[in-house]
Design a protein around this motif. Structure first.
Motif, PDB file in Angstrom:
ATOM      1  N   ILE A   1      13.837   5.683  68.497  1.00  0.00           N
ATOM      2  CA  ILE A   1      13.122   6.047  67.267  1.00  0.00           C
ATOM      3  C   ILE A   1      11.807   6.739  67.624  1.00  0.00           C
ATOM      4  O   ILE A   1      11.435   7.760  67.027  1.00  0.00           O
ATOM      5  N   GLY A   2      11.097   6.191  68.615  1.00  0.00           N
ATOM      6  CA  GLY A   2       9.858   6.821  69.065  1.00  0.00           C
ATOM      7  C   GLY A   2      10.096   8.220  69.615  1.00  0.00           C
ATOM      8  O   GLY A   2       9.320   9.155  69.358  1.00  0.00           O
ATOM      9  N   ILE A   3      11.188   8.377  70.371  1.00  0.00           N
ATOM     10  CA  ILE A   3      11.536   9.694  70.909  1.00  0.00           C
ATOM     11  C   ILE A   3      11.790  10.679  69.768  1.00  0.00           C
ATOM     12  O   ILE A   3      11.334  11.829  69.803  1.00  0.00           O
ATOM     13  N   ASP A   4      12.508  10.221  68.762  1.00  0.00           N
ATOM     14  CA  ASP A   4      12.801  11.074  67.610  1.00  0.00           C
ATOM     15  C   ASP A   4      11.521  11.535  66.932  1.00  0.00           C
ATOM     16  O   ASP A   4      11.370  12.718  66.593  1.00  0.00           O
ATOM     17  N   ILE A   5      10.579  10.626  66.749  1.00  0.00           N
ATOM     18  CA  ILE A   5       9.318  10.972  66.083  1.00  0.00           C
ATOM     19  C   ILE A   5       8.535  11.999  66.898  1.00  0.00           C
ATOM     20  O   ILE A   5       8.035  12.993  66.366  1.00  0.00           O
TER      21      ILE A   5
ATOM     22  N   TYR B   1      28.447  16.921  60.573  1.00  0.00           N
ATOM     23  CA  TYR B   1      28.360  15.467  60.731  1.00  0.00           C
ATOM     24  C   TYR B   1      29.223  14.992  61.899  1.00  0.00           C
ATOM     25  O   TYR B   1      28.832  14.072  62.631  1.00  0.00           O
ATOM     26  N   ALA B   2      30.386  15.611  62.075  1.00  0.00           N
ATOM     27  CA  ALA B   2      31.278  15.204  63.163  1.00  0.00           C
ATOM     28  C   ALA B   2      30.644  15.480  64.516  1.00  0.00           C
ATOM     29  O   ALA B   2      30.725  14.653  65.438  1.00  0.00           O
ATOM     30  N   LEU B   3      30.013  16.637  64.671  1.00  0.00           N
ATOM     31  CA  LEU B   3      29.350  16.971  65.939  1.00  0.00           C
ATOM     32  C   LEU B   3      28.226  15.974  66.237  1.00  0.00           C
ATOM     33  O   LEU B   3      28.070  15.518  67.382  1.00  0.00           O
ATOM     34  N   LEU B   4      27.445  15.667  65.228  1.00  0.00           N
ATOM     35  CA  LEU B   4      26.357  14.705  65.417  1.00  0.00           C
ATOM     36  C   LEU B   4      26.904  13.308  65.694  1.00  0.00           C
ATOM     37  O   LEU B   4      26.376  12.583  66.547  1.00  0.00           O
TER      38      LEU B   4
ATOM     39  N   GLN C   1      19.046  11.510  67.570  1.00  0.00           N
ATOM     40  CA  GLN C   1      19.919  12.635  67.280  1.00  0.00           C
ATOM     41  C   GLN C   1      19.347  13.604  66.247  1.00  0.00           C
ATOM     42  O   GLN C   1      19.514  14.822  66.395  1.00  0.00           O
ATOM     43  N   PRO C   2      18.682  13.132  65.183  1.00  0.00           N
ATOM     44  CA  PRO C   2      18.099  14.096  64.241  1.00  0.00           C
ATOM     45  C   PRO C   2      17.131  15.061  64.915  1.00  0.00           C
ATOM     46  O   PRO C   2      17.168  16.272  64.660  1.00  0.00           O
ATOM     47  N   ALA C   3      16.277  14.531  65.790  1.00  0.00           N
ATOM     48  CA  ALA C   3      15.317  15.403  66.473  1.00  0.00           C
ATOM     49  C   ALA C   3      16.018  16.337  67.443  1.00  0.00           C
ATOM     50  O   ALA C   3      15.653  17.514  67.569  1.00  0.00           O
ATOM     51  N   LEU C   4      17.036  15.855  68.145  1.00  0.00           N
ATOM     52  CA  LEU C   4      17.778  16.719  69.063  1.00  0.00           C
ATOM     53  C   LEU C   4      18.478  17.842  68.297  1.00  0.00           C
ATOM     54  O   LEU C   4      18.583  18.969  68.802  1.00  0.00           O
TER      55      LEU C   4
ATOM     56  N   TRP D   1      15.889  17.457  59.365  1.00  0.00           N
ATOM     57  CA  TRP D   1      16.371  16.345  60.186  1.00  0.00           C
ATOM     58  C   TRP D   1      17.121  15.305  59.358  1.00  0.00           C
ATOM     59  O   TRP D   1      17.963  14.561  59.893  1.00  0.00           O
ATOM     60  N   ILE D   2      16.843  15.254  58.049  1.00  0.00           N
ATOM     61  CA  ILE D   2      17.497  14.262  57.185  1.00  0.00           C
ATOM     62  C   ILE D   2      19.010  14.449  57.191  1.00  0.00           C
ATOM     63  O   ILE D   2      19.772  13.486  57.017  1.00  0.00           O
ATOM     64  N   ILE D   3      19.464  15.683  57.399  1.00  0.00           N
ATOM     65  CA  ILE D   3      20.905  15.945  57.417  1.00  0.00           C
ATOM     66  C   ILE D   3      21.605  15.078  58.453  1.00  0.00           C
ATOM     67  O   ILE D   3      22.720  14.589  58.232  1.00  0.00           O
ATOM     68  N   ALA D   4      20.951  14.882  59.592  1.00  0.00           N
ATOM     69  CA  ALA D   4      21.571  14.131  60.687  1.00  0.00           C
ATOM     70  C   ALA D   4      21.803  12.672  60.337  1.00  0.00           C
ATOM     71  O   ALA D   4      22.634  12.007  60.965  1.00  0.00           O
TER      72      ALA D   4
END
Length: 297
Positions: free
Chosen positions: A99-103, A17-20, A38-41, A218-221
Protein backbone atom coordinates in the motif's frame (compact mmCIF):
# COMPACT_ATOMS: atom_id res chain seq x y z
CA UNK A 1 -28.69 -6.78 -30.21
CA UNK A 2 -28.33 -4.27 -27.39
CA UNK A 3 -27.38 -7.12 -25.06
CA UNK A 4 -24.70 -8.39 -27.45
CA UNK A 5 -23.31 -4.87 -27.80
CA UNK A 6 -23.11 -4.56 -24.01
CA UNK A 7 -21.33 -7.91 -23.76
CA UNK A 8 -18.78 -6.92 -26.40
CA UNK A 9 -18.15 -3.62 -24.60
CA UNK A 10 -17.83 -5.52 -21.33
CA UNK A 11 -15.30 -7.94 -22.79
CA UNK A 12 -13.20 -4.99 -23.90
CA UNK A 13 -13.19 -3.37 -20.48
CA UNK A 14 -12.92 -6.76 -18.81
CA UNK A 15 -9.67 -7.38 -20.70
CA UNK A 16 -8.08 -4.56 -18.69
CA UNK A 17 -9.34 -6.11 -15.47
CA UNK A 18 -8.07 -9.52 -16.57
CA UNK A 19 -4.55 -8.20 -17.22
CA UNK A 20 -4.47 -6.51 -13.83
CA UNK A 21 -5.96 -9.56 -12.11
CA UNK A 22 -3.24 -11.73 -13.64
CA UNK A 23 -0.67 -9.47 -12.00
CA UNK A 24 -2.35 -9.84 -8.62
CA UNK A 25 -2.45 -13.63 -8.99
CA UNK A 26 1.17 -13.86 -10.16
CA UNK A 27 2.42 -12.14 -7.04
CA UNK A 28 0.05 -13.99 -4.73
CA UNK A 29 0.98 -17.41 -6.10
CA UNK A 30 4.69 -16.72 -5.69
CA UNK A 31 4.74 -14.84 -2.39
CA UNK A 32 1.29 -15.42 -0.80
CA UNK A 33 0.95 -11.64 -0.59
CA UNK A 34 -1.86 -9.61 -2.15
CA UNK A 35 -0.14 -6.66 -3.78
CA UNK A 36 -2.01 -3.39 -3.52
CA UNK A 37 0.59 -1.70 -5.71
CA UNK A 38 -1.02 -2.78 -8.99
CA UNK A 39 -2.99 0.47 -9.46
CA UNK A 40 0.21 2.50 -9.31
CA UNK A 41 2.06 0.07 -11.60
CA UNK A 42 -0.79 0.44 -14.11
CA UNK A 43 -0.54 4.23 -14.04
CA UNK A 44 3.26 4.21 -14.28
CA UNK A 45 3.15 1.75 -17.18
CA UNK A 46 0.65 3.89 -19.08
CA UNK A 47 2.79 6.98 -18.53
CA UNK A 48 5.85 5.16 -19.86
CA UNK A 49 3.98 4.47 -23.09
CA UNK A 50 2.81 8.07 -23.24
CA UNK A 51 6.35 9.34 -22.81
CA UNK A 52 7.83 7.02 -25.42
CA UNK A 53 5.13 7.73 -28.01
CA UNK A 54 4.42 11.42 -27.43
CA UNK A 55 7.76 12.75 -26.22
CA UNK A 56 10.09 10.49 -28.23
CA UNK A 57 7.73 10.02 -31.17
CA UNK A 58 7.99 6.23 -31.25
CA UNK A 59 5.26 4.09 -32.88
CA UNK A 60 2.56 2.85 -30.52
CA UNK A 61 3.57 -0.82 -30.47
CA UNK A 62 7.26 -0.07 -29.94
CA UNK A 63 6.40 2.40 -27.20
CA UNK A 64 4.20 -0.16 -25.47
CA UNK A 65 6.89 -2.84 -25.72
CA UNK A 66 9.42 -0.51 -24.08
CA UNK A 67 6.84 0.44 -21.45
CA UNK A 68 6.34 -3.25 -20.64
CA UNK A 69 10.08 -3.63 -20.12
CA UNK A 70 10.17 -0.52 -17.93
CA UNK A 71 7.13 -1.70 -15.97
CA UNK A 72 8.82 -5.05 -15.40
CA UNK A 73 11.97 -3.24 -14.22
CA UNK A 74 9.94 -1.14 -11.79
CA UNK A 75 8.31 -4.28 -10.43
CA UNK A 76 11.69 -5.95 -9.89
CA UNK A 77 13.13 -2.85 -8.20
CA UNK A 78 10.13 -2.62 -5.86
CA UNK A 79 10.47 -6.28 -4.94
CA UNK A 80 14.22 -6.05 -4.36
CA UNK A 81 14.30 -2.83 -2.34
CA UNK A 82 11.03 -2.88 -0.41
CA UNK A 83 9.90 -6.50 -0.09
CA UNK A 84 12.97 -8.75 -0.26
CA UNK A 85 14.29 -7.46 3.10
CA UNK A 86 10.91 -8.28 4.69
CA UNK A 87 10.91 -11.99 3.80
CA UNK A 88 9.80 -13.95 6.86
CA UNK A 89 7.65 -11.14 8.21
CA UNK A 90 3.87 -11.58 8.59
CA UNK A 91 1.93 -11.47 5.33
CA UNK A 92 -0.16 -8.60 6.70
CA UNK A 93 2.99 -6.50 7.08
CA UNK A 94 4.01 -7.13 3.49
CA UNK A 95 0.52 -6.19 2.26
CA UNK A 96 0.74 -2.89 4.15
CA UNK A 97 4.11 -2.23 2.53
CA UNK A 98 2.57 -2.66 -0.92
CA UNK A 99 0.00 0.00 0.00
CA UNK A 100 2.87 2.36 0.84
CA UNK A 101 4.55 1.53 -2.47
CA UNK A 102 1.32 2.29 -4.30
CA UNK A 103 1.01 5.68 -2.61
CA UNK A 104 4.62 6.67 -3.35
CA UNK A 105 4.44 5.64 -7.01
CA UNK A 106 1.11 7.39 -7.51
CA UNK A 107 2.42 10.62 -5.99
CA UNK A 108 5.37 10.57 -8.39
CA UNK A 109 3.06 9.72 -11.31
CA UNK A 110 0.62 12.50 -10.42
CA UNK A 111 3.44 15.05 -10.47
CA UNK A 112 4.16 13.96 -14.03
CA UNK A 113 0.49 13.97 -15.07
CA UNK A 114 -0.31 17.42 -13.71
CA UNK A 115 -3.75 18.84 -14.44
CA UNK A 116 -4.03 17.64 -18.04
CA UNK A 117 -4.90 14.07 -18.96
CA UNK A 118 -2.18 12.15 -20.75
CA UNK A 119 -3.66 10.46 -23.80
CA UNK A 120 -1.83 7.81 -25.80
CA UNK A 121 -2.65 7.84 -29.49
CA UNK A 122 -3.67 4.40 -30.72
CA UNK A 123 -3.23 3.68 -34.46
CA UNK A 124 -6.63 4.19 -36.13
CA UNK A 125 -8.09 4.41 -32.64
CA UNK A 126 -11.19 6.24 -33.84
CA UNK A 127 -11.97 3.65 -36.49
CA UNK A 128 -15.14 1.68 -35.78
CA UNK A 129 -15.65 -1.88 -36.99
CA UNK A 130 -19.17 -3.23 -37.45
CA UNK A 131 -20.07 -6.91 -37.58
CA UNK A 132 -23.71 -7.96 -37.66
CA UNK A 133 -24.86 -4.66 -36.21
CA UNK A 134 -22.34 -4.82 -33.33
CA UNK A 135 -19.71 -2.09 -33.28
CA UNK A 136 -16.27 -2.12 -31.71
CA UNK A 137 -13.43 0.39 -31.93
CA UNK A 138 -9.96 -0.47 -33.19
CA UNK A 139 -8.54 0.37 -29.78
CA UNK A 140 -10.84 -2.05 -27.97
CA UNK A 141 -10.32 -4.73 -30.60
CA UNK A 142 -6.56 -4.36 -30.19
CA UNK A 143 -6.94 -4.64 -26.41
CA UNK A 144 -8.84 -7.91 -26.68
CA UNK A 145 -6.30 -9.31 -29.16
CA UNK A 146 -3.33 -8.32 -26.98
CA UNK A 147 -5.00 -9.87 -23.93
CA UNK A 148 -5.53 -13.17 -25.76
CA UNK A 149 -1.90 -13.23 -26.96
CA UNK A 150 -0.64 -12.37 -23.47
CA UNK A 151 -2.68 -15.09 -21.78
CA UNK A 152 -1.50 -17.70 -24.31
CA UNK A 153 2.11 -16.57 -23.90
CA UNK A 154 1.86 -16.89 -20.11
CA UNK A 155 0.34 -20.36 -20.42
CA UNK A 156 3.22 -21.48 -22.66
CA UNK A 157 5.74 -19.86 -20.32
CA UNK A 158 4.45 -21.74 -17.28
CA UNK A 159 4.19 -25.05 -19.10
CA UNK A 160 7.40 -25.23 -21.10
CA UNK A 161 10.06 -22.95 -19.61
CA UNK A 162 12.43 -23.64 -16.76
CA UNK A 163 11.48 -20.52 -14.82
CA UNK A 164 7.80 -21.18 -15.42
CA UNK A 165 8.16 -24.61 -13.84
CA UNK A 166 10.10 -23.06 -10.97
CA UNK A 167 7.28 -20.58 -10.36
CA UNK A 168 4.70 -23.36 -10.42
CA UNK A 169 6.72 -25.37 -7.91
CA UNK A 170 7.16 -22.35 -5.65
CA UNK A 171 3.43 -21.66 -5.76
CA UNK A 172 2.74 -25.19 -4.51
CA UNK A 173 5.26 -25.25 -1.65
CA UNK A 174 8.06 -22.73 -1.12
CA UNK A 175 10.05 -24.86 1.31
CA UNK A 176 9.98 -27.91 -0.94
CA UNK A 177 10.98 -25.76 -3.90
CA UNK A 178 13.98 -24.41 -1.97
CA UNK A 179 14.96 -27.96 -1.01
CA UNK A 180 15.03 -28.81 -4.73
CA UNK A 181 17.47 -26.00 -5.43
CA UNK A 182 15.04 -23.39 -6.73
CA UNK A 183 16.16 -19.86 -5.94
CA UNK A 184 13.10 -18.32 -4.36
CA UNK A 185 14.45 -14.78 -4.65
CA UNK A 186 14.58 -15.05 -8.44
CA UNK A 187 11.03 -16.42 -8.52
CA UNK A 188 9.77 -13.51 -6.39
CA UNK A 189 11.52 -10.96 -8.62
CA UNK A 190 10.18 -12.63 -11.76
CA UNK A 191 6.64 -12.60 -10.39
CA UNK A 192 6.84 -8.87 -9.72
CA UNK A 193 8.42 -8.28 -13.13
CA UNK A 194 5.58 -10.09 -14.90
CA UNK A 195 3.00 -8.24 -12.79
CA UNK A 196 4.64 -4.91 -13.67
CA UNK A 197 4.66 -5.77 -17.37
CA UNK A 198 1.00 -6.82 -17.33
CA UNK A 199 0.06 -3.61 -15.50
CA UNK A 200 1.93 -1.61 -18.15
CA UNK A 201 -0.11 -3.25 -20.93
CA UNK A 202 -3.34 -2.49 -19.08
CA UNK A 203 -2.23 1.08 -18.37
CA UNK A 204 -1.32 1.63 -22.00
CA UNK A 205 -4.80 0.77 -23.25
CA UNK A 206 -6.42 2.74 -20.44
CA UNK A 207 -4.37 5.77 -21.48
CA UNK A 208 -5.37 5.13 -25.11
CA UNK A 209 -9.03 5.48 -24.18
CA UNK A 210 -11.07 8.61 -24.65
CA UNK A 211 -10.44 9.88 -21.12
CA UNK A 212 -6.71 9.17 -21.14
CA UNK A 213 -4.69 8.97 -17.94
CA UNK A 214 -5.43 11.44 -15.15
CA UNK A 215 -4.82 11.55 -11.42
CA UNK A 216 -7.89 9.40 -10.65
CA UNK A 217 -7.34 6.70 -13.27
CA UNK A 218 -5.80 4.35 -10.68
CA UNK A 219 -9.33 3.64 -9.38
CA UNK A 220 -9.92 1.47 -12.45
CA UNK A 221 -7.42 -1.07 -11.13
CA UNK A 222 -9.52 -1.63 -8.02
CA UNK A 223 -12.05 -3.48 -10.20
CA UNK A 224 -9.45 -6.23 -10.53
CA UNK A 225 -9.82 -7.04 -6.82
CA UNK A 226 -13.34 -8.51 -7.15
CA UNK A 227 -12.08 -10.23 -10.32
CA UNK A 228 -9.43 -12.22 -8.45
CA UNK A 229 -11.84 -13.02 -5.62
CA UNK A 230 -14.42 -14.28 -8.11
CA UNK A 231 -11.91 -16.33 -10.09
CA UNK A 232 -9.80 -17.49 -7.14
CA UNK A 233 -6.74 -15.86 -5.63
CA UNK A 234 -4.37 -18.57 -6.81
CA UNK A 235 -5.88 -19.32 -10.22
CA UNK A 236 -4.49 -17.83 -13.43
CA UNK A 237 -7.46 -19.01 -15.55
CA UNK A 238 -9.70 -17.69 -12.79
CA UNK A 239 -8.11 -14.24 -13.07
CA UNK A 240 -8.96 -14.11 -16.77
CA UNK A 241 -12.50 -15.40 -16.31
CA UNK A 242 -13.08 -13.16 -13.29
CA UNK A 243 -11.83 -10.06 -15.12
CA UNK A 244 -14.05 -10.71 -18.12
CA UNK A 245 -17.05 -11.44 -15.87
CA UNK A 246 -16.57 -8.17 -14.01
CA UNK A 247 -16.37 -6.24 -17.27
CA UNK A 248 -19.49 -7.86 -18.72
CA UNK A 249 -21.52 -7.46 -15.51
CA UNK A 250 -20.50 -3.81 -15.28
CA UNK A 251 -21.44 -3.10 -18.92
CA UNK A 252 -24.76 -4.99 -18.84
CA UNK A 253 -25.74 -3.35 -15.56
CA UNK A 254 -24.96 0.11 -16.95
CA UNK A 255 -27.20 -0.65 -19.95
CA UNK A 256 -30.27 -2.12 -18.25
CA UNK A 257 -30.23 -1.11 -14.59
CA UNK A 258 -31.51 2.48 -15.03
CA UNK A 259 -34.68 1.17 -16.74
CA UNK A 260 -35.17 -2.13 -14.88
CA UNK A 261 -34.16 -1.10 -11.35
CA UNK A 262 -33.84 2.65 -11.31
CA UNK A 263 -34.47 2.65 -7.55
CA UNK A 264 -30.91 1.38 -7.10
CA UNK A 265 -29.70 4.87 -8.04
CA UNK A 266 -27.22 6.22 -10.53
CA UNK A 267 -23.91 4.51 -11.29
CA UNK A 268 -24.93 1.24 -9.67
CA UNK A 269 -22.82 -0.43 -12.36
CA UNK A 270 -19.78 0.60 -10.33
CA UNK A 271 -21.07 -1.48 -7.42
CA UNK A 272 -22.28 -4.44 -9.48
CA UNK A 273 -18.87 -6.23 -9.60
CA UNK A 274 -18.71 -6.23 -5.82
CA UNK A 275 -22.27 -7.55 -5.59
CA UNK A 276 -21.26 -10.36 -7.94
CA UNK A 277 -18.23 -11.03 -5.75
CA UNK A 278 -20.44 -11.41 -2.67
CA UNK A 279 -22.72 -13.85 -4.49
CA UNK A 280 -19.78 -15.98 -5.62
CA UNK A 281 -18.28 -15.98 -2.12
CA UNK A 282 -21.56 -17.26 -0.68
CA UNK A 283 -21.51 -20.20 -3.08
CA UNK A 284 -17.77 -20.83 -3.46
CA UNK A 285 -15.70 -19.12 -0.72
CA UNK A 286 -12.46 -19.90 -2.58
CA UNK A 287 -13.65 -18.50 -5.90
CA UNK A 288 -14.76 -20.25 -9.05
CA UNK A 289 -11.33 -21.75 -9.78
CA UNK A 290 -9.53 -21.25 -6.46
CA UNK A 291 -7.91 -24.09 -4.55
CA UNK A 292 -9.88 -25.20 -1.53
CA UNK A 293 -7.65 -25.35 1.51
CA UNK A 294 -8.25 -27.94 4.19
CA UNK A 295 -6.63 -27.42 7.61
CA UNK A 296 -6.55 -29.96 10.42
CA UNK A 297 -7.11 -28.68 13.93
Amino acid sequence: MELLQSIVNGLGQGSVYALLALGYVMIYKATKVISFAQPALMVVGGLFTYHFTREFGLPFWIGMALAVLCGAAVGMIVERLALRPMIGKPVFTLAIITIGIDIVLRILANRYIGVQSKIVTYPDGTRIHEVGGITISSQRLGLIAVTVVTVVALALFFRYTRYGLAMRATAIDQETAMAQGIRIGIVFALAWAIAGGLAAIAGTFVAAGTAGMDQNTWIIALKALPAIIIGGLDSIPGAVVGGLMVGVVEAVTATYQPDVAGWLGNNFSLVAPYALMLVVLLVRPYGLFGTKEVERV
